[in-house]
Write an enzyme that holds these catalytic residues in place. Sequence first.
Site: not given
Ligand code: CAA
Length: 259
Positions: A65, A110, A113, A133
């Site tokens: 998400a 998400g 999921e 999360e």
């Molecule tokens: N939401 C918003 N933006 C996201 C994102 C997310 N879930 N995942 C990645 N992005 C964005 C980053 O912020 C980044 O944007 P910018 O270039 O503007 O800075 C871009 O995508 C590229 O990401 P990274 O630079 O972080 O890429 P990386 O290769 O270094 O890392 C990753 C990749 C490990 C997937 C890392 O992006 C990450 O940890 N993402 C978040 C994963 C996460 O926590 N997901 C769970 C979300 S909560 C949820 O899903 C709740 C639910 O159940 C409903």
Amino acid sequence: MELANVLYEKEGDIAIVTVNRPKALNALNAETLADIEKAMDAAAADPEVKVVILTGAGRAFVAGADITFMQNMKPLEGRAFAMLGQAVFRKIETMEKPVIAAVNGFALGGGCELAMACDFRIASDAAKFGQPEVGLGITPGFGGTQRLPRLVGEGMAKELCYTADTIDANEALRIGLVNHVVPADELMTYVKNVAKRIASKGQLAVRACKKAINEGMQVDIDRAMGIEADIFGILFSTEEQKEGMTAFVEKRKPAFTGK
Ligand code: CAA
């Protein structure tokens, strides 16, 4: 169909839905969820489409998400967002046509999921899975706490949710989260071949299998057997059953019409 963050393509009787917001690793905001729903509605309504493949553009399937979208949410907004995602994913899970997740990269939060709401998952060797999360101070909200234990068992689901660990495709295969792992550049060919094998069969019967498995898994075994018997019986009113069995007896390939 106007879609901002999803691509909808058709290859014969297969629809390919691609989450396409690569600058945010295909993270799900409300707009992207609405696009996925519209694409699934289109696939469901198109009589030509027999199987749907769901995948992501770039290096992510879906990285979760959208965290920036959720950052300042109040409790009721968070609840409403969970219910929105849950409703879209439930639509995928319960639509008549089979939906295969072709997991090309990150399937986190998400994204994991979303993959779990599909009928089954085939992963590229570059895919990564997890429910991160708790590292953000929240729980999974699009069905992760419910579908993950049903798929991989309670203990493994709890470990993945509590630690927020990311696992690779081979570990996902080992725990039963995905059915197959294939080299990244062969993923779509492999999944399309699976989809074509499904599309070559009796579609009323394929959809009946989905319904029987989905509904039977929610009830006790005796009621589940009743569901199976009912569905099995109904198929004897179809042309597909007559054609399938006649073709076997006549030693030829069946020509299914979907009726
Ligand atoms: N939401 C918003 N933006 C996201 C994102 C997310 N879930 N995942 C990645 N992005 C964005 C980053 O912020 C980044 O944007 P910018 O270039 O503007 O800075 C871009 O995508 C590229 O990401 P990274 O630079 O972080 O890429 P990386 O290769 O270094 O890392 C990753 C990749 C490990 C997937 C890392 O992006 C990450 O940890 N993402 C978040 C994963 C996460 O926590 N997901 C769970 C979300 S909560 C949820 O899903 C709740 C639910 O159940 C409903």
